[in-house]
Scaffold this motif. Sequence first.
Motif, PDB file in Angstrom:
ATOM      1  N   PRO A   1       0.811  -1.232   0.000  1.00  0.00           N
ATOM      2  CA  PRO A   1       0.000   0.000   0.000  1.00  0.00           C
ATOM      3  C   PRO A   1       0.840   1.275   0.000  1.00  0.00           C
ATOM      4  CG  PRO A   1      -0.842  -1.580   1.605  1.00  0.00           C
ATOM      5  CD  PRO A   1       0.489  -2.095   1.148  1.00  0.00           C
TER       6      PRO A   1
ATOM      7  N   SER B   1      -3.422 -12.498   6.176  1.00  0.00           N
ATOM      8  CA  SER B   1      -3.941 -11.324   5.469  1.00  0.00           C
ATOM      9  C   SER B   1      -5.182 -11.615   4.635  1.00  0.00           C
ATOM     10  CB  SER B   1      -2.847 -10.732   4.562  1.00  0.00           C
ATOM     11  OG  SER B   1      -1.761 -10.273   5.330  1.00  0.00           O
ATOM     12  N   ASN B   2      -5.451 -12.882   4.379  1.00  0.00           N
ATOM     13  CA  ASN B   2      -6.639 -13.223   3.599  1.00  0.00           C
ATOM     14  C   ASN B   2      -7.862 -13.177   4.514  1.00  0.00           C
ATOM     15  OD1 ASN B   2      -8.696 -14.444   2.078  1.00  0.00           O
ATOM     16  ND2 ASN B   2      -7.253 -15.766   1.004  1.00  0.00           N
TER      17      ASN B   2
ATOM     18  N   GLU C   1     -12.483 -10.723  -5.295  1.00  0.00           N
ATOM     19  CA  GLU C   1     -13.118 -11.420  -4.168  1.00  0.00           C
ATOM     20  C   GLU C   1     -13.123 -12.926  -4.395  1.00  0.00           C
ATOM     21  OE1 GLU C   1     -17.432 -11.745  -1.853  1.00  0.00           O
ATOM     22  OE2 GLU C   1     -17.139 -10.249  -3.424  1.00  0.00           O
TER      23      GLU C   1
ATOM     24  N   ASP D   1      -9.611 -14.360  -3.822  1.00  0.00           N
ATOM     25  CA  ASP D   1      -9.173 -14.499  -2.435  1.00  0.00           C
ATOM     26  C   ASP D   1      -9.954 -15.577  -1.695  1.00  0.00           C
ATOM     27  OD1 ASP D   1      -7.444 -12.503  -3.063  1.00  0.00           O
ATOM     28  OD2 ASP D   1      -8.201 -11.037  -1.626  1.00  0.00           O
TER      29      ASP D   1
ATOM     30  N   ALA E   1      -7.863  -2.996  -5.212  1.00  0.00           N
ATOM     31  CA  ALA E   1      -8.540  -1.792  -4.718  1.00  0.00           C
ATOM     32  C   ALA E   1      -7.544  -0.669  -4.466  1.00  0.00           C
ATOM     33  CB  ALA E   1      -9.303  -2.120  -3.436  1.00  0.00           C
ATOM     34  N   CYS E   2      -6.390  -1.008  -3.927  1.00  0.00           N
ATOM     35  CA  CYS E   2      -5.352  -0.014  -3.651  1.00  0.00           C
ATOM     36  C   CYS E   2      -4.840   0.612  -4.945  1.00  0.00           C
ATOM     37  CB  CYS E   2      -4.207  -0.673  -2.888  1.00  0.00           C
ATOM     38  SG  CYS E   2      -2.830   0.429  -2.494  1.00  0.00           S
TER      39      CYS E   2
ATOM     40  N   GLN F   1      -7.931  -8.744  -3.424  1.00  0.00           N
ATOM     41  CA  GLN F   1      -8.970  -7.767  -3.107  1.00  0.00           C
ATOM     42  C   GLN F   1      -8.385  -6.418  -2.702  1.00  0.00           C
ATOM     43  OE1 GLN F   1     -11.981 -10.278  -0.728  1.00  0.00           O
ATOM     44  NE2 GLN F   1     -13.067  -8.385  -1.118  1.00  0.00           N
ATOM     45  N   SER F   2      -7.578  -6.406  -1.676  1.00  0.00           N
ATOM     46  CA  SER F   2      -7.030  -5.137  -1.198  1.00  0.00           C
ATOM     47  C   SER F   2      -6.001  -4.576  -2.165  1.00  0.00           C
ATOM     48  CB  SER F   2      -6.411  -5.319   0.193  1.00  0.00           C
ATOM     49  OG  SER F   2      -5.357  -6.261   0.159  1.00  0.00           O
ATOM     50  N   GLN F   3      -5.272  -5.455  -2.873  1.00  0.00           N
ATOM     51  CA  GLN F   3      -4.237  -4.984  -3.792  1.00  0.00           C
ATOM     52  C   GLN F   3      -4.845  -4.273  -5.004  1.00  0.00           C
ATOM     53  OE1 GLN F   3      -4.081  -7.864  -2.106  1.00  0.00           O
ATOM     54  NE2 GLN F   3      -2.334  -7.230  -0.867  1.00  0.00           N
TER      55      GLN F   3
END
Length: 290
Positions: free
Chosen positions: A81, A235-236, A169, A172, A109-110, A105-107
């Motif tokens: 991030p 982290s998942n 989603e 993951d 989105a970031c 997901q977070s990657q």
Amino acid sequence: MVLSFLKTVKSRIPTDLAPDVSRPTVGIIGGLGRMGRWFAKFFQDAGFPVLISDMQTELRPEDLARQCQVIILSLPMQVFPKVVAKLGPIIPENSFLTDLCSLKQSQVACMLECACCEIAGTHPLFGPVEKSMKGRRVALCKGRGKRWFTWWEGLLRKHGAVTSVVSPEEHDRTMAWTQALNHFILLCLGKAMDDHGIDPKQIMALATPSFEQQMEILARLYHQDPELYATIQMSNPYTDGVLETFSQHGANLRKIIKERDRKAFIELFEEVQDLGHTVLLSKKNYVDSR
């Protein structure tokens, strides 16, 4: 070794190269890591000019981002991030940004939040020990834009990769089973054997073919990065639910065996047999479709 590798990369970069969608300059941030090196060689062998930025290089990530049309992030998820937030505003809108992280997901989105260029998530479902892309699976997650995504998937397929396009989603959720639970089982097996003082030589001498395969997979952990495995487990967001389900079924099976409930055991076994048949059919359909 690092200097030799960088000289090899630099020697393949034409000095008069103009931006070209068919033959873009590829920049790999984290390019001296194991997967970064693997993809640097992949692009070099395919004839692409490659730039690398890492902690040991003079080229800064910011400068790489300005010079390359394709930017690949091969970074630990812990620093992802922060790096993307710094680079995102610098990357031109007509460039392509993708990552090689094990979670999406977070990657994704970031990257979407921090950059305005075309974006996709990439997860190579193989490690740097592989000699080529041929026959290897790669998960792709659409982020923003079609032109670069089409180019990227086409390039991977051209070199033999088997691609699957999924949502971040869905990716993951699946990784919680294929990675997190898989690693969990291996770690529990290895720890149980170690605590019981099992002699590896003796157990291999008496191993069935299926158990020998498990031991070979367990042995691969010797070459893996424990930091990466810890991140995958912790982290998942879907890992806890999968491990809870697995633990419940493990406790139930343990109870069935302890109580010598033969009928319940056979019923459970037959249910799993049905799943096994479905898996065989799915595998056949997958192979036939390639």
